[in-house]
Design a protein around this motif. Structure first.
Motif, PDB file in Angstrom:
ATOM      1  N   UNK A  97       0.892  -1.026   0.069  1.00  0.00           N
ATOM      2  CA  UNK A  97      -0.128   0.024  -0.019  1.00  0.00           C
ATOM      3  C   UNK A  97       0.730   1.088  -0.226  1.00  0.00           C
ATOM      4  N   UNK A  98       1.946   1.294   0.789  1.00  0.00           N
ATOM      5  CA  UNK A  98       2.976   2.119   0.815  1.00  0.00           C
ATOM      6  C   UNK A  98       3.504   2.551  -0.607  1.00  0.00           C
ATOM      7  N   UNK A  99       3.761   1.477  -1.390  1.00  0.00           N
ATOM      8  CA  UNK A  99       4.417   1.751  -2.540  1.00  0.00           C
ATOM      9  C   UNK A  99       3.475   2.633  -3.391  1.00  0.00           C
ATOM     10  N   UNK A 100       2.259   2.260  -3.450  1.00  0.00           N
ATOM     11  CA  UNK A 100       1.055   2.967  -3.977  1.00  0.00           C
ATOM     12  C   UNK A 100       0.897   4.759  -3.475  1.00  0.00           C
ATOM     13  N   UNK A 101       1.041   4.672  -2.239  1.00  0.00           N
ATOM     14  CA  UNK A 101       0.677   6.069  -1.705  1.00  0.00           C
ATOM     15  C   UNK A 101       1.547   6.191  -0.334  1.00  0.00           C
ATOM     16  N   UNK A 102       2.863   6.576  -0.562  1.00  0.00           N
ATOM     17  CA  UNK A 102       3.814   6.547   0.547  1.00  0.00           C
ATOM     18  C   UNK A 102       3.366   7.658   1.388  1.00  0.00           C
ATOM     19  N   UNK A 103       4.222   7.572   2.730  1.00  0.00           N
ATOM     20  CA  UNK A 103       3.756   8.575   3.616  1.00  0.00           C
ATOM     21  C   UNK A 103       4.019  10.035   3.434  1.00  0.00           C
ATOM     22  N   UNK A 104       5.142  10.144   2.811  1.00  0.00           N
ATOM     23  CA  UNK A 104       5.334  11.612   2.318  1.00  0.00           C
ATOM     24  C   UNK A 104       4.525  12.002   1.460  1.00  0.00           C
ATOM     25  N   UNK A 105       3.926  11.250   0.338  1.00  0.00           N
ATOM     26  CA  UNK A 105       2.892  11.753  -0.495  1.00  0.00           C
ATOM     27  C   UNK A 105       1.614  11.869   0.562  1.00  0.00           C
ATOM     28  N   UNK A 106       1.325  11.227   1.207  1.00  0.00           N
ATOM     29  CA  UNK A 106       0.256  11.268   2.259  1.00  0.00           C
ATOM     30  C   UNK A 106       0.227  12.679   2.731  1.00  0.00           C
ATOM     31  N   UNK A 107       1.118  13.177   3.464  1.00  0.00           N
ATOM     32  CA  UNK A 107       1.396  14.469   4.192  1.00  0.00           C
ATOM     33  C   UNK A 107       1.335  15.541   3.158  1.00  0.00           C
ATOM     34  N   UNK A 108       2.007  15.350   1.825  1.00  0.00           N
ATOM     35  CA  UNK A 108       1.777  16.293   0.813  1.00  0.00           C
ATOM     36  C   UNK A 108       0.522  16.564   0.425  1.00  0.00           C
ATOM     37  N   UNK A 109      -0.280  15.296   0.075  1.00  0.00           N
ATOM     38  CA  UNK A 109      -1.716  15.258  -0.241  1.00  0.00           C
ATOM     39  C   UNK A 109      -2.641  16.293   0.776  1.00  0.00           C
ATOM     40  N   UNK A 110      -2.300  15.633   2.126  1.00  0.00           N
ATOM     41  CA  UNK A 110      -3.078  16.308   3.183  1.00  0.00           C
ATOM     42  C   UNK A 110      -2.875  18.091   3.388  1.00  0.00           C
ATOM     43  N   UNK A 111      -1.551  18.323   3.150  1.00  0.00           N
ATOM     44  CA  UNK A 111      -1.399  19.689   3.216  1.00  0.00           C
ATOM     45  C   UNK A 111      -1.884  20.493   1.880  1.00  0.00           C
ATOM     46  N   UNK A 112      -1.862  19.830   0.813  1.00  0.00           N
ATOM     47  CA  UNK A 112      -2.438  20.256  -0.605  1.00  0.00           C
ATOM     48  C   UNK A 112      -3.969  20.526  -0.391  1.00  0.00           C
ATOM     49  N   UNK A 113      -4.801  19.688   0.444  1.00  0.00           N
ATOM     50  CA  UNK A 113      -6.173  19.704   0.601  1.00  0.00           C
ATOM     51  C   UNK A 113      -6.712  21.136   1.398  1.00  0.00           C
ATOM     52  N   UNK A 114      -5.634  21.433   2.250  1.00  0.00           N
ATOM     53  CA  UNK A 114      -5.986  22.514   3.197  1.00  0.00           C
ATOM     54  C   UNK A 114      -5.734  23.482   2.177  1.00  0.00           C
ATOM     55  N   UNK A 115      -4.441  23.494   1.598  1.00  0.00           N
ATOM     56  CA  UNK A 115      -4.130  24.761   0.603  1.00  0.00           C
ATOM     57  C   UNK A 115      -5.076  25.066  -0.245  1.00  0.00           C
ATOM     58  N   UNK A 116      -5.898  23.916  -0.936  1.00  0.00           N
ATOM     59  CA  UNK A 116      -6.964  24.057  -1.882  1.00  0.00           C
ATOM     60  C   UNK A 116      -7.754  25.001  -1.302  1.00  0.00           C
ATOM     61  N   UNK A 117      -8.343  24.385  -0.001  1.00  0.00           N
ATOM     62  CA  UNK A 117      -9.597  25.204   0.501  1.00  0.00           C
ATOM     63  C   UNK A 117      -9.044  26.514   0.830  1.00  0.00           C
ATOM     64  N   UNK A 118      -7.990  26.683   1.588  1.00  0.00           N
ATOM     65  CA  UNK A 118      -7.708  28.175   1.752  1.00  0.00           C
ATOM     66  C   UNK A 118      -7.395  29.061   0.632  1.00  0.00           C
TER      67      UNK A 118
END
Lengths: 82, 249, 183
Positions: free
Chosen positions: B161-182
């Motif tokens: 699972x992490x090969x498809x969605x690594x933890x670094x990418x996870x945190x990147x996507x999470x931060x990107x979500x808030x940046x999209x909203x803001x």
């Protein structure tokens, strides 16, 4: 009247599920019974017309939080003293 | 200890039951909560203001957008805290738990998951995009999307699972979500409105003021969905492996 | 016993939701105070939280009202709206046919934030287990006590001067408290 009976039935089941989840000594069983509790709650909200809340609870409460609880208990001791 | 704890419990219980007898009857349409001008405004004017049929989505993403934005930030911070607590707490490959076995992933299970996961992910996108007209939205869609990655981690192992969605990418996507909203909120500020005043987006979108709010809500929900997806998966990945990010259940 | 105006009638027939919310809240509160296992305490916390959510959703219910999504005749993009040339604000009577959306919105975000905080609490209890080898509260208190005693010995090898005594006070207080509760 039928809906009220349904409501009462689920409310009583909810109390029973909460008590069982806190009474059993095996933590995996407690997690799974807590999942049942969440799903009963979801049913109750769907019946009360809060469809969005019911959807969220079905995905989060009965899905993710049960999985996360079970995953954590596997890394801890499975038996509980009370 | 147990007997002593009954004292506050029954004290609180007595007060709450005493208060409950004064509540309006269950389902009374004239109760103060249901008859308040705010709720009536939300029910009566949502269609005129935003053209969104699902009032819950409209109130969530538009009227109370500021609240929802910081709820998303709370989810993000909780995910980061889990990472900070569990990272490097045990050495990799040091302790072997009972449930960590070397068995190959089961053939039937993995093949079924191969079939199911795309369906789950498409359903997640449907829930996210259809939140305007049916129950659903960013939170639900994000959770279902995160669940699809958890299913992969359960049926193979965490590395797959992490090969498809690594933890670094996870945190990147999470931060990107808030940046999209803001970002949508700040963009509407640049266009002359207030923070999260989506109606101003009509100047860049070829639609009316109402439909600008409709479409901006979709953008906001996508941001929420990104954050929730990433954090739900990060929570599972860290808790199931004590932060080692290997093996898993 | 259940005639109009009697207190039991009010509680059990017309306000059963509110009664059950109190019961669930008390179950959660009791578990958080009295249970020995940290995971049990967290399950109690979640029960407490869902009890509050049940209370909020019960407030938003209206009798004979539908879910808070517009019916086809009020749909802003439906045929009726097109025939009238755009959506119209609902009248007071029409508003009463929809459930109150505001409590739903407040609780929807609370559920998702609830699972995030549950994950955080589980991470902390996992860390406690790694550090002390147990998640039972009484065993944890014994181990913490022992560790306190060890660090006190390392920090103040000679415990005679009054200055050291005053510094040590909070630690000594906690030891006496746990000793009492064990009896």
């Amino acid at each position: 009247m039928g809906l009220e009976l349904f409501n009462t039935f689920i409310l009583l089941l909810l109390v029973a599920a909460a008590l069982v989840a806190l009474k059993v000594r095996d933590l995996i069983t407690a997690s799974v019974v807590f999942g049942i509790y969440s799903f009963l709650m979801c049913l109750l909200w769907a019946e009360m017309g809060a469809v969005d809340v019911a959807f969220t609870e079905a995905a989060v409460g009965a899905g993710i939080s049960t999985v996360v609880l079970v995953a954590t208990v596997f890394n801890l001791k499975r038996k509980s003293s009370d | 200890m147990k007997a002593a704890s009954m004292v506050p419990v029954f004290l609180v219980g007595f007060l709450l039951v005493f208060a409950a007898t004064d509540f309006p009857e269950w389902g009374n349409p004239q109760s103060p909560a249901s008859d308040s001008p705010v709720s009536s405004h939300f029910i009566g004017k949502t269609g005129v203001d935003t053209e969104v049929p699902n009032m819950v989505t409209a109130v969530l993403a538009d009227y109370r957008g500021f609240d929802t934005m910081f709820e998303t930030v709370v989810v993000f911070i909780a995910g980061m805290a889990v990472l900070a607590i569990l990272k490097n707490s045990v050495k990799k490959g040091s302790v072997r738990r009972d449930h960590e076995v070397d068995a190959e992933p089961d053939l039937i299970v993995t093949n079924m998951v191969r079939l199911i996961v795309p369906v789950i992910q498409i359903f997640a996108f449907y829930v996210l995009a259809h939140g305007h007209v049916s129950p659903g939205g960013g939170f639900q869609g994000g959770v279902i999307m995160g669940a699809s990655f958890i299913l992969i981690a359960l049926s193979w192992d965490l590395e797959t699972a992490l090969a498809r969605f690594s933890l670094n990418r996870c945190m990147g996507v999470a931060a990107a979500g808030i940046l999209i909203y803001a970002g949508i909120g700040i963009f509407s500020m640049f266009l002359g409105g207030e923070f999260l005043d989506y109606a101003e987006l009509e100047r860049v979108l070829p639609v009316s003021r109402e439909m600008a709010r409709y479409h901006a809500m979709l953008g906001v929900e996508i941001g929420v969905g990104c954050t929730v997806t990433a954090i739900m998966f990060a929570l599972y990945a860290n808790l199931s492996s004590e932060g080692k990010l290997e093996g898993g259940l | 016993m259940f005639e109009d105006g009697a207190i039991l009638n009010e509680l059990f027939l017309e306000r059963l939701n509110y009664l059950i919310y109190v019961v669930l809240l008390l179950i959660g509160l009791y578990a958080m105070i009295a249970k020995n296992n940290l995971i049990k305490k967290l399950i109690g916390m979640s029960v407490f939280q869902t009890a509050i959510i049940l209370f909020y959703v019960s407030i938003g219910v209206k009798e004979d009202a539908t879910i808070p999504i517009y019916l086809p005749e009020h749909d802003p993009h439906g045929e009726h709206a097109h025939a009238r040339g755009g959506p119209e604000a609902l009248s007071r009577g029409q508003v009463a046919t929809y459930a109150n959306p505001l409590p739903h919105v407040l609780m929807l975000t609370a559920i998702v934030v609830g699972v995030a905080t549950l994950g955080l609490a589980l991470a902390v209890s996992l860390r406690i287990y790694q550090g002390y080898g147990t998640i039972e509260e009484d065993e944890l208190l014994v181990k913490l006590e022992r560790e306190d005693a060890r660090t006190r010995k390392a920090e103040f090898p000679v415990a005679d001067s009054p200055k050291v005594e005053s510094k040590r006070k909070p630690v000594a207080k906690r030891v006496s408290k746990t000793g009492k509760s064990k009896k």
